[in-house]
Design a protein around this motif. Structure first.
Motif, PDB file in Angstrom:
ATOM      1  N   SER A   1      67.367  31.333 102.937  1.00 54.95           N
ATOM      2  CA  SER A   1      68.545  30.943 102.160  1.00 54.95           C
ATOM      3  C   SER A   1      68.134  30.295 100.848  1.00 54.95           C
ATOM      4  CB  SER A   1      69.412  29.971 102.975  1.00 54.95           C
ATOM      5  OG  SER A   1      69.837  30.572 104.183  1.00 54.95           O
TER       6      SER A   1
ATOM      7  N   THR B   1      76.044  40.651 105.395  1.00 53.51           N
ATOM      8  CA  THR B   1      76.432  40.726 106.805  1.00 53.51           C
ATOM      9  C   THR B   1      75.440  40.022 107.708  1.00 53.51           C
ATOM     10  OG1 THR B   1      75.269  42.840 107.072  1.00 53.51           O
ATOM     11  CG2 THR B   1      77.580  42.929 106.394  1.00 53.51           C
TER      12      THR B   1
ATOM     13  N   ASP C   1      87.565  24.795 106.279  1.00 54.04           N
ATOM     14  CA  ASP C   1      87.321  26.174 106.707  1.00 54.04           C
ATOM     15  C   ASP C   1      88.345  27.145 106.144  1.00 54.04           C
ATOM     16  OD1 ASP C   1      85.173  25.218 108.084  1.00 54.04           O
ATOM     17  OD2 ASP C   1      86.101  25.328 110.069  1.00 54.04           O
TER      18      ASP C   1
ATOM     19  N   ASP D   1      74.468  34.961 108.521  1.00 54.29           N
ATOM     20  CA  ASP D   1      74.628  33.976 109.588  1.00 54.29           C
ATOM     21  C   ASP D   1      73.376  33.812 110.441  1.00 54.29           C
ATOM     22  OD1 ASP D   1      74.796  36.464 110.672  1.00 54.29           O
ATOM     23  OD2 ASP D   1      76.566  36.069 111.910  1.00 54.29           O
ATOM     24  N   SER D   2      72.421  34.732 110.306  1.00 55.46           N
ATOM     25  CA  SER D   2      71.184  34.639 111.087  1.00 55.46           C
ATOM     26  C   SER D   2      69.993  34.210 110.238  1.00 55.46           C
ATOM     27  CB  SER D   2      70.876  35.994 111.734  1.00 55.46           C
ATOM     28  OG  SER D   2      70.634  36.988 110.741  1.00 55.46           O
TER      29      SER D   2
ATOM     30  N   LEU E   1      79.971  32.171 103.233  1.00 52.58           N
ATOM     31  CA  LEU E   1      79.622  32.849 104.485  1.00 52.58           C
ATOM     32  C   LEU E   1      78.580  32.054 105.264  1.00 52.58           C
ATOM     33  CD1 LEU E   1      79.438  36.570 103.277  1.00 52.58           C
ATOM     34  CD2 LEU E   1      81.144  35.567 104.806  1.00 52.58           C
ATOM     35  N   MET E   2      77.609  31.500 104.568  1.00 48.41           N
ATOM     36  CA  MET E   2      76.600  30.671 105.228  1.00 48.41           C
ATOM     37  C   MET E   2      77.233  29.447 105.878  1.00 48.41           C
ATOM     38  SD  MET E   2      73.426  30.641 102.539  1.00 48.41           S
ATOM     39  CE  MET E   2      72.542  32.145 102.110  1.00 48.41           C
TER      40      MET E   2
ATOM     41  N   SER F   1      78.760  29.866 109.268  1.00 49.25           N
ATOM     42  CA  SER F   1      77.906  30.246 110.398  1.00 49.25           C
ATOM     43  C   SER F   1      77.474  29.012 111.193  1.00 49.25           C
ATOM     44  CB  SER F   1      76.668  30.989 109.876  1.00 49.25           C
ATOM     45  OG  SER F   1      75.833  30.101 109.138  1.00 49.25           O
ATOM     46  N   GLU F   2      76.838  29.249 112.325  1.00 51.45           N
ATOM     47  CA  GLU F   2      76.403  28.140 113.179  1.00 51.45           C
ATOM     48  C   GLU F   2      75.378  27.251 112.486  1.00 51.45           C
ATOM     49  OE1 GLU F   2      74.991  29.608 116.861  1.00 51.45           O
ATOM     50  OE2 GLU F   2      76.946  30.385 117.513  1.00 51.45           O
ATOM     51  N   ARG F   3      74.567  27.826 111.597  1.00 48.74           N
ATOM     52  CA  ARG F   3      73.521  27.078 110.914  1.00 48.74           C
ATOM     53  C   ARG F   3      73.941  26.708 109.498  1.00 48.74           C
ATOM     54  NH1 ARG F   3      67.860  30.009 111.717  1.00 48.74           N
ATOM     55  NH2 ARG F   3      67.205  27.856 111.330  1.00 48.74           N
ATOM     56  N   GLY F   4      75.239  26.736 109.243  1.00 45.24           N
ATOM     57  CA  GLY F   4      75.735  26.520 107.888  1.00 45.24           C
ATOM     58  C   GLY F   4      75.381  25.175 107.297  1.00 45.24           C
TER      59      GLY F   4
ATOM     60  N   THR G   1      71.682  26.045 106.138  1.00 47.05           N
ATOM     61  CA  THR G   1      71.473  27.142 105.194  1.00 47.05           C
ATOM     62  C   THR G   1      72.284  26.979 103.908  1.00 47.05           C
ATOM     63  OG1 THR G   1      73.160  28.447 106.345  1.00 47.05           O
ATOM     64  CG2 THR G   1      70.862  28.778 107.007  1.00 47.05           C
TER      65      THR G   1
END
Length: 225
Positions: A121, A111, A186, A114-115, A27-28, A31-34, A37
């Motif tokens: 993390s 949930t 992905d 991603d933020s 999930l991390m 995300s945009e910061r994967g 994180t």
């Protein structure tokens, strides 16, 4: 040292096969910061296992893990107790699985992944690797198995490092795939996340039953030897 490494290999695999942490890191990575994180989570996972294992090794050294070349009695009892606890955890995991075709409920904190920042993390990785009951019991068992061989501190560090690296394969492989394959990973990671979330209870139960049986067998062998 070969004996110590051989003893910790299955325990490391048991730590690596942790479905929910793998789902979390996937999930991390989505995300945009994967790219930040995901690796931070992996570093935290490695640190958690290393610190927990080192603490147990230090305690075992103070307690005297070996006596005249033979494992101390407490090591056998520890493995036996840990094996029983792992089997009880397997039963609890299976009985609390989702009924029929019901969708599994993932922890609420997933949930918001991603933020999360890199620091959070990293902390989550350390928490899930070192404080999670299943992983903590396996880490204690691995460190006790290393200590009872009576090898010197340097060799103990190598054996513990092998355990930590094996235990990091679960969350580590998605991170490696994401960086190596980029967007091509992905779909693969999404399918992996779905499968693990759906079959978390079954995977965990099988792993716990196998590891629990091994620990009980090792404990009985140590006490009767």
């Amino acid at each position: 040292m070969g004996e110590a490494i051989g003893a910790v290999l299955p325990l490391g695999v048991g730590v690596a096969l942790s479905p929910l942490p793998i789902v979390a890191v996937v999930l991390m990575l989505g995300s945009e910061r994967g790219r930040v994180t995901g690796p931070a989570f992996l570093v935290g996972w490695l640190l958690g296992l290393a610190v927990a294992g080192t603490v147990v090794l230090l305690v075992a050294a103070a307690a005297g893990p070996a006596d005249d070349g033979e494992p101390a009695t407490w090591v056998g009892w520890l493995k036996l107790v840990l094996g029983i606890l792992v089997l009880l955890l397997a039963v609890r995991t299976w009985t609390q699985r989702p009924c029929d075709d019901a969708e599994p409920d993932l922890p609420g904190w997933m949930t918001a992944l991603d933020s999360w920042s890199a620091g959070k993390s990293l902390g989550l990785g350390a928490l899930l690797s070192a404080v999670n009951p299943k992983n903590l019991m396996l880490t204690v068992a691995a460190a006790a198995a290393i200590a009872q061989t009576g090898i010197d501190a340097g060799e103990q560090a190598v054996a513990l490092a092998v355990f930590v690296l094996i235990g990091a394969l679960g969350p580590g492989l998605p991170v490696l795939l994401a960086f190596a394959l980029g967007e091509r990973a992905d779909r693969m990671l999404a399918d992996l996340k779905t499968w693990l979330a759906r079959h978390n209870a079954a995977v965990m139960t099988v792993v716990l039953l196998v590891i629990g049986a091994k620990l009980i067998g090792d404990g009985i062998a140590g006490l009767s030897g």
